[in-house]
Design an enzyme around this catalytic site. Structure first.
Site, mmCIF file in Angstrom:
data_model
loop_
_atom_site.group_PDB
_atom_site.id
_atom_site.type_symbol
_atom_site.label_atom_id
_atom_site.label_comp_id
_atom_site.label_asym_id
_atom_site.label_seq_id
_atom_site.Cartn_x
_atom_site.Cartn_y
_atom_site.Cartn_z
ATOM 1 N N HIS A 299 -17.636 11.390 -50.956
ATOM 2 C CA HIS A 299 -18.960 10.998 -50.459
ATOM 3 C C HIS A 299 -19.420 9.730 -51.141
ATOM 4 C CE1 HIS A 299 -19.420 13.792 -53.831
ATOM 5 N NE2 HIS A 299 -20.500 13.095 -54.174
ATOM 6 N N HIS B 189 -22.699 7.653 -52.338
ATOM 7 C CA HIS B 189 -24.141 7.690 -52.590
ATOM 8 C C HIS B 189 -24.715 6.321 -52.236
ATOM 9 C CE1 HIS B 189 -24.243 11.253 -55.422
ATOM 10 N NE2 HIS B 189 -22.963 10.935 -55.522
#
Ligand code: 5GP
Ligand code: ZN
Length: 112
Positions: A98, A100
């Protein structure tokens, strides 16, 4: 992957505050924001860490989507940071790749 938190979010088993979704990726607000703007962009396929992929197209799409959303939400010109934590010393807590994206305040450098 059944015991992966972000796969559960993709499957709809856990609800999130979605920002953007297409066939490849999902973006949603972080549950514990570290800045006034803090969202995550994740691939829909399970990839545990940045060390476990060579999918340049997908990784590029995560990055460009973060930039598009920052523009859409109105903080791109002021500035923002995109970060991908990898493994223990990188501070990774969820083992599904992922990105950020943080913005809305002056971010310190270097990070802790
Ligand atoms: P990491 O430390 O793995 O790079 O970051 C994981 C991020 O996922 C953290 O910023 C954490 O707040 C966020 N997070 C963990 N669980 C949830 C959740 O159930 N919903 C949302 N929206 N974010 C989550
Ligand atoms: Zn997963």
């Amino acid at each position: 992957m059944t015991d992966c938190l972000f796969c559960k979010i993709i499957n709809g088993d856990i609800s999130v505050n979605k920002i953007y979704e297409d066939e490849d990726i999902l973006a949603f607000h972080d549950i514990n924001p570290q800045a006034p703007h803090h969202f995550l962009v994740i691939p829909k396929i399970h990839i545990s860490t940045l060390n476990n992929t060579d999918n340049a197209q997908l990784l590029g799409k995560l990055t460009l989507t973060a930039s598009s959303i920052a523009k859409e939400l109105g903080f791109a010109d002021e500035g923002y940071r995109v970060v991908m934590n990898c493994n223990e010393q990188g501070g990774q807590a969820v083992y599904h790749v992922h990105l950020h994206c943080l913005g809305g305040r002056a971010l310190t450098w270097p990070p802790g």
